[in-house]
Scaffold this motif. Structure first.
Motif, PDB file in Angstrom:
ATOM      1  N   MET A 132     -16.769 -28.190 -47.921  1.00  0.00           N
ATOM      2  CA  MET A 132     -15.391 -27.682 -47.824  1.00  0.00           C
ATOM      3  C   MET A 132     -15.365 -26.229 -47.361  1.00  0.00           C
ATOM      4  O   MET A 132     -14.528 -25.836 -46.537  1.00  0.00           O
ATOM      5  N   MET A 133     -16.277 -25.418 -47.878  1.00  0.00           N
ATOM      6  CA  MET A 133     -16.371 -24.030 -47.420  1.00  0.00           C
ATOM      7  C   MET A 133     -16.653 -23.982 -45.925  1.00  0.00           C
ATOM      8  O   MET A 133     -16.022 -23.212 -45.178  1.00  0.00           O
ATOM      9  N   GLY A 134     -17.605 -24.810 -45.490  1.00  0.00           N
ATOM     10  CA  GLY A 134     -17.980 -24.818 -44.080  1.00  0.00           C
ATOM     11  C   GLY A 134     -16.861 -25.288 -43.182  1.00  0.00           C
ATOM     12  O   GLY A 134     -16.614 -24.706 -42.108  1.00  0.00           O
ATOM     13  N   LEU A 169     -14.825 -22.895 -40.233  1.00  0.00           N
ATOM     14  CA  LEU A 169     -14.844 -23.358 -38.839  1.00  0.00           C
ATOM     15  C   LEU A 169     -13.454 -23.779 -38.354  1.00  0.00           C
ATOM     16  O   LEU A 169     -13.295 -24.122 -37.183  1.00  0.00           O
ATOM     17  N   SER A 170     -12.478 -23.774 -39.233  1.00  0.00           N
ATOM     18  CA  SER A 170     -11.165 -24.302 -38.870  1.00  0.00           C
ATOM     19  C   SER A 170     -10.385 -23.323 -37.991  1.00  0.00           C
ATOM     20  O   SER A 170     -10.664 -22.122 -37.966  1.00  0.00           O
ATOM     21  N   ALA A 171      -9.433 -23.866 -37.265  1.00  0.00           N
ATOM     22  CA  ALA A 171      -8.606 -23.052 -36.374  1.00  0.00           C
ATOM     23  C   ALA A 171      -7.921 -21.950 -37.166  1.00  0.00           C
ATOM     24  O   ALA A 171      -7.349 -22.183 -38.223  1.00  0.00           O
ATOM     25  N   GLY A 172      -7.991 -20.735 -36.627  1.00  0.00           N
ATOM     26  CA  GLY A 172      -7.367 -19.608 -37.308  1.00  0.00           C
ATOM     27  C   GLY A 172      -8.320 -18.835 -38.194  1.00  0.00           C
ATOM     28  O   GLY A 172      -8.039 -17.688 -38.541  1.00  0.00           O
ATOM     29  N   GLU A 192     -22.710 -24.894 -40.899  1.00  0.00           N
ATOM     30  CA  GLU A 192     -23.641 -25.817 -40.257  1.00  0.00           C
ATOM     31  C   GLU A 192     -23.817 -27.078 -41.104  1.00  0.00           C
ATOM     32  O   GLU A 192     -23.970 -28.182 -40.557  1.00  0.00           O
ATOM     33  N   ALA A 193     -23.784 -26.931 -42.423  1.00  0.00           N
ATOM     34  CA  ALA A 193     -23.905 -28.093 -43.307  1.00  0.00           C
ATOM     35  C   ALA A 193     -22.721 -29.036 -43.121  1.00  0.00           C
ATOM     36  O   ALA A 193     -22.884 -30.265 -43.063  1.00  0.00           O
ATOM     37  N   SER A 194     -21.522 -28.483 -43.023  1.00  0.00           N
ATOM     38  CA  SER A 194     -20.340 -29.343 -42.880  1.00  0.00           C
ATOM     39  C   SER A 194     -20.416 -30.146 -41.594  1.00  0.00           C
ATOM     40  O   SER A 194     -19.989 -31.310 -41.544  1.00  0.00           O
ATOM     41  N   SER A 195     -20.979 -29.543 -40.554  1.00  0.00           N
ATOM     42  CA  SER A 195     -21.149 -30.256 -39.285  1.00  0.00           C
ATOM     43  C   SER A 195     -22.242 -31.319 -39.390  1.00  0.00           C
ATOM     44  O   SER A 195     -22.052 -32.470 -38.984  1.00  0.00           O
ATOM     45  N   ASN A 196     -23.382 -30.951 -39.975  1.00  0.00           N
ATOM     46  CA  ASN A 196     -24.497 -31.890 -40.100  1.00  0.00           C
ATOM     47  C   ASN A 196     -24.162 -33.068 -41.012  1.00  0.00           C
ATOM     48  O   ASN A 196     -24.581 -34.203 -40.761  1.00  0.00           O
ATOM     49  N   LEU A 197     -23.427 -32.821 -42.078  1.00  0.00           N
ATOM     50  CA  LEU A 197     -23.159 -33.880 -43.057  1.00  0.00           C
ATOM     51  C   LEU A 197     -21.950 -34.736 -42.695  1.00  0.00           C
ATOM     52  O   LEU A 197     -21.643 -35.702 -43.387  1.00  0.00           O
ATOM     53  N   ALA A 198     -21.299 -34.412 -41.576  1.00  0.00           N
ATOM     54  CA  ALA A 198     -20.169 -35.228 -41.136  1.00  0.00           C
ATOM     55  C   ALA A 198     -20.609 -36.648 -40.788  1.00  0.00           C
ATOM     56  O   ALA A 198     -19.808 -37.581 -40.829  1.00  0.00           O
ATOM     57  N   ARG A 199     -21.894 -36.813 -40.451  1.00  0.00           N
ATOM     58  CA  ARG A 199     -22.386 -38.143 -40.058  1.00  0.00           C
ATOM     59  C   ARG A 199     -22.420 -39.122 -41.235  1.00  0.00           C
ATOM     60  O   ARG A 199     -22.451 -40.331 -41.035  1.00  0.00           O
ATOM     61  N   TYR A 200     -22.413 -38.617 -42.445  1.00  0.00           N
ATOM     62  CA  TYR A 200     -22.452 -39.497 -43.626  1.00  0.00           C
ATOM     63  C   TYR A 200     -21.016 -39.872 -43.985  1.00  0.00           C
ATOM     64  O   TYR A 200     -20.375 -39.234 -44.819  1.00  0.00           O
ATOM     65  N   ASP A 201     -20.534 -40.918 -43.341  1.00  0.00           N
ATOM     66  CA  ASP A 201     -19.114 -41.259 -43.454  1.00  0.00           C
ATOM     67  C   ASP A 201     -18.867 -42.685 -43.936  1.00  0.00           C
ATOM     68  O   ASP A 201     -17.731 -43.155 -43.929  1.00  0.00           O
ATOM     69  N   GLY A 202     -19.928 -43.371 -44.347  1.00  0.00           N
ATOM     70  CA  GLY A 202     -19.762 -44.742 -44.798  1.00  0.00           C
ATOM     71  C   GLY A 202     -19.748 -45.749 -43.672  1.00  0.00           C
ATOM     72  O   GLY A 202     -19.654 -46.953 -43.918  1.00  0.00           O
ATOM     73  N   ASP A 213     -12.824 -17.093 -35.990  1.00  0.00           N
ATOM     74  CA  ASP A 213     -13.157 -15.724 -35.584  1.00  0.00           C
ATOM     75  C   ASP A 213     -13.321 -14.808 -36.793  1.00  0.00           C
ATOM     76  O   ASP A 213     -14.199 -13.941 -36.821  1.00  0.00           O
ATOM     77  N   ALA A 214     -12.468 -14.995 -37.792  1.00  0.00           N
ATOM     78  CA  ALA A 214     -12.481 -14.098 -38.952  1.00  0.00           C
ATOM     79  C   ALA A 214     -13.732 -14.278 -39.799  1.00  0.00           C
ATOM     80  O   ALA A 214     -14.200 -13.314 -40.416  1.00  0.00           O
ATOM     81  N   TYR A 215     -14.281 -15.485 -39.836  1.00  0.00           N
ATOM     82  CA  TYR A 215     -15.422 -15.748 -40.717  1.00  0.00           C
ATOM     83  C   TYR A 215     -16.695 -16.093 -39.942  1.00  0.00           C
ATOM     84  O   TYR A 215     -17.655 -15.320 -39.949  1.00  0.00           O
ATOM     85  N   TYR A 216     -16.713 -17.228 -39.280  1.00  0.00           N
ATOM     86  CA  TYR A 216     -17.960 -17.708 -38.664  1.00  0.00           C
ATOM     87  C   TYR A 216     -18.443 -16.780 -37.556  1.00  0.00           C
ATOM     88  O   TYR A 216     -19.613 -16.380 -37.537  1.00  0.00           O
TER      89      TYR A 216
END
Length: 496
Positions: free
Chosen positions: A368-370, A374-377, A322-332, A380-383
């Motif tokens: 990076m963990m987040g 969430l990445s393809a593949g 959820e953090a990786s999704s929320n913090l994507a907005r901080y992109d410069g 299902d195994a993690y999230y």
């Protein structure tokens, strides 16, 4: 330091109404304490001019309304840097939000100001609330006002609400706001000998609070006593149409419901919280807490929460995702710091350089963990699997609450540890500090940490009570009974 800063919220309220002191006097005392407490690094941005204006307005309101004025009218509070406050730096302790001054107020802080509370400053924290020791802040670490017997070593106040905990414990303000995603109110409260409440998910609005993990974050009060926490919680809570996860429920008068009469209440002790290698001080305090509640008339029942052992791994999949999704907005581009570009640099370089410069190492690690889980593949195994575990943990609590009214556990696996002690270690060791608290966030339940004893080094230890959904009033009443039985009145020696 003035003795006025040692007042509880309830004591100050009564003296303000009796015209024995003014909010201006109380606020000046807190501002003086803050000025003298530089070594603690608890305050990230002082707001003395704003505080004086708010205090003068509170005195005028008290004069006009008398006893009808809200309980928080004229009370100096500190605000965690995660809360957006209009015209005041709100950086989430991150360089990527340097110089950010919102033109709006978070719902929780607006509710406090509507009740006449006074803001004496913004309080330090872990960057984006990611940490258990307040060492990831762009402002530098907060120092716990407590020290071990015979030692001058600086200790952590816990995290992420470490500045809030240290400020309340050191009498820099009468109460403070915190946020709790996996224990970030309750753990620092236990480390500093104060009371910290994580309400039911949805009890307090998240609007205007910088997001970490949206399904876990919840604002709550940090105060010197259970009564003070009850007063603050009533002021902070309430439905907010701007927050889709806010619950449209009436807010009880939590203070009025503090009776201390817990005869007939059933308190559960979960077997799974007896961790291997638990320090003797923690084990003894837990047993003492059960005895105190039993002596107050409660029935102590052994229970099982069988999926507890999966809570930490599930949390450290869900929260970073959820953090990786929320913090994507901080992109410069849309939000935050923008890096300087060299000749030939493109938009991808802008993103990469801005985020590399703006985010600290712990935030980068979790993003990076987040992104990975969430990445393809791997989704299902993690999230997806972690979400299924979350459902099982929630079901454990539902079944337990068919038998008991509240659950008693330790708040932390240890007392406060030294700053830098875990900084270079395996980060998983730091994450283990959340072992007793993350289950409550995963299940969306209310929890409270109550100071209940001192360890062999003279450092405070807390016990945690977990309540039923929307059962803050009952939980706080049990906490009130435990607080009275424990009689915890120790304070840190003033060395700063």
């Amino acid at each position: 330091m003035s003795d006025l800063t040692r007042l509880t919220i309830a004591e100050a309220r009564d003296r303000l109404r009796a015209k024995e002191l003014t909010s201006v006097e109380l606020t000046e005392a807190c501002l003086g304490a803050i000025e003298a407490a530089g070594p603690l690094n608890a305050v990230s941005a002082g707001t003395p001019e704003k505080a004086r204006e708010m205090a003068a307005a509170a005195d005028a309101r008290l004069a006009a309304e008398g006893d009808a004025a809200p309980s928080l009218c004229g009370i100096p509070l500190g605000i965690k840097d995660l809360f957006c406050t209009e015209g005041v730096a709100s950086q989430a302790a991150s360089n990527i939000l340097s110089d950010f001054k919102p033109q709006y107020e978070s719902t929780v802080t607006q509710r406090l100001w509507d009740r006449g509370a006074v803001m004496v400053g913004k309080l330090n924290m872990d960057e984006f609330a990611m940490g258990s020791s307040n060492e990831t802040s762009c402002y530098g670490p907060v120092v716990n006002p407590w020290r071990a017997k015979g030692s001058n070593r600086d200790l952590t106040p816990g995290g992420s609400s470490g500045g809030s905990a240290a400020a309340v414990a050191a009498d820099l303000c009468l109460g403070a706001t915190g946020t709790d995603t996996g224990g970030s109110i309750r753990q620092p409260a236990a480390f500093t000998g104060i009371v910290g409440v994580k309400p039911t998910y949805g009890r307090c609005s998240r609007w205007g609070i910088v997001a970490f993990a949206s399904s876990l974050d919840q604002a709550g009060p940090m105060a010197k006593t259970v009564r003070d926490a009850a007063i603050m919680l009533e002021g902070m809570a309430g439905f907010d149409p701007k927050d889709s996860t806010s619950a449209e429920l009436a807010v009880p008068d939590f203070e009025a419901m503090l009776t201390g009469d817990i005869r007939g209440k059933r308190i559960g002790l979960p077997a799974e919280y007896r961790m291997e290698g638990m320090p003797a001080d923690i084990e003894a305090l837990w047993a003492k807490g059960a005895d105190m509640l039993r002596d107050a008339g409660a029935e102590i029942i052994d229970i099982s929460l069988p999926h507890t052992k999966y809570a930490l791994p599930a949390y450290y999949v869900i929260a970073p995702a959820e953090a990786s999704s929320n913090l994507a907005r901080y992109d410069g581009v849309r939000f935050g710091r923008r890096a300087a570009l060299g000749a030939g640099d493109g938009i991808t370089d802008l993103y990469e350089k801005s985020r590399a410069e703006g985010f600290g190492s712990e935030v980068q690690r979790r993003v990076m963990m987040g992104a990975f889980v969430l990445s393809a593949g791997y989704y299902d195994a993690y999230y997806l699997r972690a979400q299924k575990v979350r459902t099982l943990i929630k079901r454990d609590f539902e079944q337990a609450f068919e038998k008991v009214d509240a659950i008693l556990t330790p708040a932390t696996p240890s007392a406060a540890f030294g700053l830098g002690e875990m900084a270079d270690a395996d980060p998983v060791k730091m994450y283990l500090n959340d072992v007793f608290t993350v289950t409550v966030n995963l299940a969306g339940l209310p929890g409270v940490s109550v100071p209940a004893g001192i360890d062999h080094d003279g450092l405070p230890l807390g016990l945690q009570l977990i309540g039923k959904p929307w059962g803050e009033a009952e939980m706080l009443d049990i906490a009130y009974a435990m607080e009275r039985a424990a009689g915890f009145d120790a304070r840190p020696d003033r060395w700063w």
